[in-house]
Design an enzyme around this catalytic site. Structure first.
Site, PDB file in Angstrom:
ATOM      1  N   LEU A 264       0.838  -1.197   0.000  1.00  0.00           N
ATOM      2  CA  LEU A 264       0.000   0.000   0.000  1.00  0.00           C
ATOM      3  C   LEU A 264       0.870   1.243   0.000  1.00  0.00           C
ATOM      4  CD1 LEU A 264      -2.753  -0.987   2.597  1.00  0.00           C
ATOM      5  CD2 LEU A 264      -2.592  -1.496   0.153  1.00  0.00           C
TER       6      LEU A 264
ATOM      7  N   ASN B 254       4.233  -7.541   6.384  1.00  0.00           N
ATOM      8  CA  ASN B 254       5.102  -6.942   7.406  1.00  0.00           C
ATOM      9  C   ASN B 254       4.449  -5.768   8.128  1.00  0.00           C
ATOM     10  OD1 ASN B 254       5.170  -5.417   5.008  1.00  0.00           O
ATOM     11  ND2 ASN B 254       7.070  -4.423   5.613  1.00  0.00           N
ATOM     12  N   GLU B 255       3.107  -5.687   8.066  1.00  0.00           N
ATOM     13  CA  GLU B 255       2.409  -4.506   8.604  1.00  0.00           C
ATOM     14  C   GLU B 255       2.784  -4.174  10.044  1.00  0.00           C
ATOM     15  OE1 GLU B 255       1.139  -6.549   6.477  1.00  0.00           O
ATOM     16  OE2 GLU B 255      -0.002  -5.409   4.991  1.00  0.00           O
TER      17      GLU B 255
ATOM     18  N   GLY C 126       1.006  -5.187   0.926  1.00  0.00           N
ATOM     19  CA  GLY C 126      -0.020  -5.289  -0.125  1.00  0.00           C
ATOM     20  C   GLY C 126       0.472  -6.038  -1.360  1.00  0.00           C
TER      21      GLY C 126
HETATM   22  C1  LIG Z   1      10.022  -2.239  -1.659  1.00  0.00           C
HETATM   23  C2  LIG Z   1      11.423  -1.814  -1.229  1.00  0.00           C
HETATM   24  C3  LIG Z   1      12.157  -3.028  -0.635  1.00  0.00           C
HETATM   25  C4  LIG Z   1      12.180  -1.315  -2.464  1.00  0.00           C
HETATM   26  O1  LIG Z   1      13.437  -0.821  -2.094  1.00  0.00           O
HETATM   27  P1  LIG Z   1      14.259   0.121  -3.094  1.00  0.00           P
HETATM   28  O2  LIG Z   1      14.220  -0.468  -4.461  1.00  0.00           O
HETATM   29  O3  LIG Z   1      15.591   0.355  -2.455  1.00  0.00           O
HETATM   30  O4  LIG Z   1      13.427   1.456  -3.200  1.00  0.00           O
HETATM   31  P2  LIG Z   1      13.342   2.650  -2.120  1.00  0.00           P
HETATM   32  O5  LIG Z   1      13.168   2.098  -0.741  1.00  0.00           O
HETATM   33  O6  LIG Z   1      14.470   3.575  -2.330  1.00  0.00           O
HETATM   34  O7  LIG Z   1      11.965   3.319  -2.553  1.00  0.00           O
HETATM   35  C5  LIG Z   1      11.847   4.149  -3.705  1.00  0.00           C
HETATM   36  C6  LIG Z   1      10.906   5.271  -3.384  1.00  0.00           C
HETATM   37  O8  LIG Z   1       9.603   4.721  -3.159  1.00  0.00           O
HETATM   38  C7  LIG Z   1       9.144   5.118  -1.867  1.00  0.00           C
HETATM   39  N1  LIG Z   1       8.360   4.002  -1.306  1.00  0.00           N
HETATM   40  C8  LIG Z   1       8.765   2.744  -1.115  1.00  0.00           C
HETATM   41  N2  LIG Z   1       7.765   1.995  -0.630  1.00  0.00           N
HETATM   42  C9  LIG Z   1       6.709   2.820  -0.514  1.00  0.00           C
HETATM   43  C10 LIG Z   1       5.374   2.638  -0.056  1.00  0.00           C
HETATM   44  N3  LIG Z   1       4.899   1.451   0.352  1.00  0.00           N
HETATM   45  N4  LIG Z   1       4.550   3.702  -0.078  1.00  0.00           N
HETATM   46  C11 LIG Z   1       4.991   4.905  -0.501  1.00  0.00           C
HETATM   47  N5  LIG Z   1       6.229   5.134  -0.935  1.00  0.00           N
HETATM   48  C12 LIG Z   1       7.084   4.095  -0.932  1.00  0.00           C
HETATM   49  C13 LIG Z   1      10.413   5.408  -1.057  1.00  0.00           C
HETATM   50  O9  LIG Z   1      10.130   6.279   0.025  1.00  0.00           O
HETATM   51  C14 LIG Z   1      11.266   6.052  -2.116  1.00  0.00           C
HETATM   52  O10 LIG Z   1      10.800   7.376  -2.285  1.00  0.00           O
HETATM   53  P3  LIG Z   1      11.865   8.561  -2.646  1.00  0.00           P
HETATM   54  O11 LIG Z   1      12.480   8.154  -3.957  1.00  0.00           O
HETATM   55  O12 LIG Z   1      10.985   9.781  -2.719  1.00  0.00           O
HETATM   56  O13 LIG Z   1      12.844   8.593  -1.519  1.00  0.00           O
HETATM   57  C15 LIG Z   1      11.388  -0.709  -0.168  1.00  0.00           C
HETATM   58  O14 LIG Z   1      10.973   0.495  -0.808  1.00  0.00           O
HETATM   59  C16 LIG Z   1      10.467  -0.952   0.967  1.00  0.00           C
HETATM   60  O15 LIG Z   1      10.757  -1.749   1.845  1.00  0.00           O
HETATM   61  N6  LIG Z   1       9.289  -0.254   0.975  1.00  0.00           N
HETATM   62  C17 LIG Z   1       8.347  -0.323   2.024  1.00  0.00           C
HETATM   63  C18 LIG Z   1       7.538  -1.573   1.916  1.00  0.00           C
HETATM   64  C19 LIG Z   1       6.520  -1.652   3.017  1.00  0.00           C
HETATM   65  O16 LIG Z   1       6.857  -1.817   4.172  1.00  0.00           O
HETATM   66  N7  LIG Z   1       5.263  -1.519   2.663  1.00  0.00           N
HETATM   67  C20 LIG Z   1       4.206  -1.575   3.598  1.00  0.00           C
HETATM   68  C21 LIG Z   1       3.148  -0.600   3.204  1.00  0.00           C
HETATM   69  S1  LIG Z   1       1.755  -0.753   4.307  1.00  0.00           S
END
Ligand SMILES: CC(C)(COP(=O)(O)OP(=O)(O)OC[C@H]1O[C@@H](n2cnc3c(N)ncnc32)[C@H](O)[C@@H]1OP(=O)(O)O)[C@@H](O)C(=O)NCCC(=O)NCCS
Length: 298
Positions: free
Chosen positions: A105, A173-174, A150
């Site tokens: 999400l 992982n919420e 999500g």
């Molecule tokens: C998916 C993931 C492993 C990818 O890692 P990555 O390829 O290194 O990419 P980044 O973490 O640098 O993310 C890229 C961009 O997307 C954003 N982003 C990542 N996941 C996001 C999410 N779920 N919602 C909104 N923005 C998100 C980051 O803040 C970053 O923004 P920026 O470029 O403005 O700094 C990592 O982004 C992550 O763990 N995201 C969170 C996942 C999560 O916990 N989701 C639960 C949502 S309820």
């Protein structure tokens, strides 16, 4: 009550009116095989239909991380409706990113939320799940990158999961963000792995490596790369195509009937719970810190 009657509401429910927003055109996405394709206007999602096999490949392309915001979810709903109406032979859900299937999400939809937007966001997420989890066509997730929260929910809603290994992770992982996966997320996981593993996975918010995920049955196969994942997904769908369509559909929907009925009956309550929870100051603080931690990674 007969199985047919038990499932009849699901079949009726599945045949939602076709949403005309889907634009259809004959687009050859792959040169080697005859395909037709359609993309919704914003092109956050691409659909390519292989005309030989009838299999549709639905590709999330809200880069960089395919975080599920309102618009992406609306497009997915439109596409799932179209596939249902077309009596699709099968769908493969995958991602245009080379490292992320979906980051789950979009946290920005939940951080300092506006009531109208967050209501539309959550109800569209409910719709997306009802359509995917309750689809009469067979579905496979070709998970070609990280798949937290999500992203994992979308994969769990499919019947089969092939994941590219070994460096990506998947899981609900919420709790690591200080939020709780709602009941229908839990149902989706429990539909795939044991109750014991579900409880442990949800309470710890564990993200599993591909090897770990395979070991507990969270995924069905490991692939070496995206092409291998798609090939394995196609093989599964071709196997499904040899089974009587009606029998397969009724068996799937019968197995999934309880969670689907639960959400249909509790949509409003689920929305209220989400709204109440997401607006708590402690939850907002947690999301704030989590967003900061994502930025600090760089
Ligand atoms: C998916 C993931 C492993 C990818 O890692 P990555 O390829 O290194 O990419 P980044 O973490 O640098 O993310 C890229 C961009 O997307 C954003 N982003 C990542 N996941 C996001 C999410 N779920 N919602 C909104 N923005 C998100 C980051 O803040 C970053 O923004 P920026 O470029 O403005 O700094 C990592 O982004 C992550 O763990 N995201 C969170 C996942 C999560 O916990 N989701 C639960 C949502 S309820």
């Amino acid at each position: 009550m007969s199985l047919g009657r038990q499932c009849s509401w699901l079949l009726r429910w599945s045949w939602q009116p076709y949403m005309s927003a889907v634009t259809r055109s004959c687009v050859g996405h792959y040169a080697t095989r005859p395909q037709r394709g359609f993309s919704s206007s914003e092109k956050l999602v691409d659909v390519a239909v292989n005309e030989e096999t009838g299999i549709s490949t639905v590709t999330l392309q809200r880069l960089p991380v395919n975080s599920l915001n309102l618009e992406l979810l609306q497009e997915l709903c439109t596409i799932f409706d179209a596939l249902e109406k077309d009596r699709s032979r099968g769908m493969i859900l995958t991602s245009a990113s080379s490292t992320v299937f979906s980051a789950g999400l979009d946290i920005l939809e939940m951080y300092k939320p506006k009531p109208d937007r967050v209501t539309a966001f959550w109800t569209t997420l409910q719709d997306t799940w009802l359509k995917l989890f309750g689809s009469s066509y067979p579905t496979v997730a070709a998970i070609n990158g990280h798949s937290p929260a999500g992203g994992c929910l979308l994969a769990l809603s499919c019947e089969y999961r092939v994941m590219v290994g070994p460096k990506y992770t998947i899981g609900l992982n919420e709790t690591q963000l200080g939020i709780v996966a709602p009941k229908w997320f839990q149902y989706s996981m429990r539909n795939v792995i044991s109750s014991r593993q579900t409880e442990l996975a949800l309470s710890t918010g564990q993200l599993f490596t591909t090897d770990e995920a395979l070991k507990i049955g969270l995924i069905d196969e490991i692939a070496t790369d995206k092409a291998d994942a798609i090939a394995k997904a196609e093989k599964f769908l071709l196997r499904m195509s040899k089974i009587s369509t009606t029998a397969r559909k009724l068996a799937k929907l019968s197995c999934r009937q309880e969670p689907l009925e639960w959400l249909v009956a509790n949509r409003q309550k689920d929305l209220q719970e989400f709204m109440g929870f997401v607006t708590l100051p402690a939850v907002q603080k947690g999301l704030d810190l989590y967003l900061e931690s994502l930025k600090k990674k760089k």
